[in-house]
Write an enzyme that holds these catalytic residues in place. Structure first.
Site, short mmCIF file in Angstrom:
data_model
loop_
_atom_site.label_atom_id
_atom_site.label_comp_id
_atom_site.label_asym_id
_atom_site.label_seq_id
_atom_site.Cartn_x
_atom_site.Cartn_y
_atom_site.Cartn_z
N GLY A 46 -25.81 30.40 74.41
CA GLY A 46 -25.65 29.77 73.05
C GLY A 46 -26.67 29.91 72.08
N ASP B 57 -26.97 17.92 73.72
CA ASP B 57 -25.92 16.89 74.04
C ASP B 57 -26.18 15.72 75.00
OD1 ASP B 57 -23.45 15.90 74.07
OD2 ASP B 57 -22.39 17.40 75.20
N LYS C 285 -26.75 16.26 69.12
CA LYS C 285 -25.42 15.48 68.96
C LYS C 285 -26.02 13.97 69.24
CE LYS C 285 -21.68 17.57 70.36
NZ LYS C 285 -20.49 17.72 71.67
P1 IMP Z 1 -26.58 19.20 77.57
O1 IMP Z 1 -27.00 19.44 78.63
O2 IMP Z 1 -25.23 18.04 77.72
O3 IMP Z 1 -27.35 18.90 76.57
O4 IMP Z 1 -25.52 20.29 76.94
C1 IMP Z 1 -26.11 21.52 76.59
C2 IMP Z 1 -25.31 22.59 76.49
O5 IMP Z 1 -23.77 22.06 76.49
C3 IMP Z 1 -25.55 23.47 75.36
O6 IMP Z 1 -26.45 24.53 75.72
C4 IMP Z 1 -24.10 24.04 75.19
O7 IMP Z 1 -23.85 25.32 75.81
C5 IMP Z 1 -23.24 22.93 75.45
N1 IMP Z 1 -22.45 22.09 74.47
C6 IMP Z 1 -22.91 20.77 74.61
N2 IMP Z 1 -21.98 20.34 73.29
C7 IMP Z 1 -21.42 21.43 72.93
C8 IMP Z 1 -20.43 21.62 71.89
O8 IMP Z 1 -20.19 20.60 70.99
N3 IMP Z 1 -19.98 22.85 71.59
C9 IMP Z 1 -20.26 23.97 72.37
N4 IMP Z 1 -21.05 23.77 73.46
C10 IMP Z 1 -21.82 22.63 73.79
#
Ligand code: IMP
Ligand code: MG
Length: 181
Positions: free
Chosen positions: A47, A106, A134
């Site tokens: 990403g 996120d 987010k």
């Molecule tokens: P976390 O571990 O929940 O913070 O998520 C981080 C990873 O989830 C990011 O590196 C993204 O690859 C994916 N991700 C989280 N939210 C989104 C979104 O709204 N769209 C696309 N990918 C997301």
């Protein structure tokens, strides 16, 4: 688009010009904060690739670039699955000032796990920067040190962010509305 390839409706959330402006501002701030230090910018695959390539050209300092891979989303779903980290691409970061770059913060699970793995490489310092933060989703204590935009709790794609590996190439950030999400 046929019904089979159309996976949702895109609505622009952040324009290309606004991303460029914020990435430029972040690059200038990082250049000021890391002046004289042995900086390694570490991008999280997949990403962060667009942000990584744009940002490193906005940091007017000598620096090294490295990659690490994290995958959390599985198959056709936006619900995080089990996180897997692949550090086989990680360069030697011993005594380096490491800045971890990801597309979005996120739940924070990815950032927390990556910070732990990267710490094992004995960097001199370790901070993180994300394009998007987010709102109200974090389940961990660690937060990004730098970010470009705070966004509402919606699923977004573009500028590196995907839905089932689609949409990463879009030059802007869009929300994806789809009853299947
Ligand atoms: P976390 O571990 O929940 O913070 O998520 C981080 C990873 O989830 C990011 O590196 C993204 O690859 C994916 N991700 C989280 N939210 C989104 C979104 O709204 N769209 C696309 N990918 C997301
Ligand atoms: Mg992803």
């Amino acid at each position: 688009m046929t019904d089979e390839t159309k996976v949702g409706n895109l609505k622009t959330l952040i324009e290309e010009a606004d991303i460029a402006r914020e990435v430029n501002r972040l690059g200038q701030q990082l250049a000021a904060d890391y002046r004289g230090l042995p900086l390694t910018v570490l991008g999280v695959l997949t990403g962060s690739i667009i942000l990584l390539s744009d940002l490193i050209r906005r940091i007017d300092l000598p620096l090294r670039v490295g990659l690490i891979q994290a995958s959390s989303y599985r198959g056709r779903t936006t619900t995080p699955g089990e996180l897997s980290v692949n550090d086989s691409l990680l360069p030697d970061i011993t005594d380096r000032d490491v800045l971890l770059i990801d597309d979005i913060y996120d739940t924070g699970q990815t950032l927390e796990a990556l910070m732990k793995t990267i710490s094992d490489g004995k960097p001199r310092s370790l901070r993180s920067a994300v394009l998007l933060w987010k709102e109200g989703r974090s389940t961990v204590d660690v937060e990004p040190d730098y970010h470009c935009f705070r966004i509402p709790d919606e699923f977004v794609v573009g500028y590196g962010l995907d839905y089932n590996d689609d949409y990463r190439h879009l030059p802007f950030i869009a929300t994806l509305e789809n009853s299947d999400l």
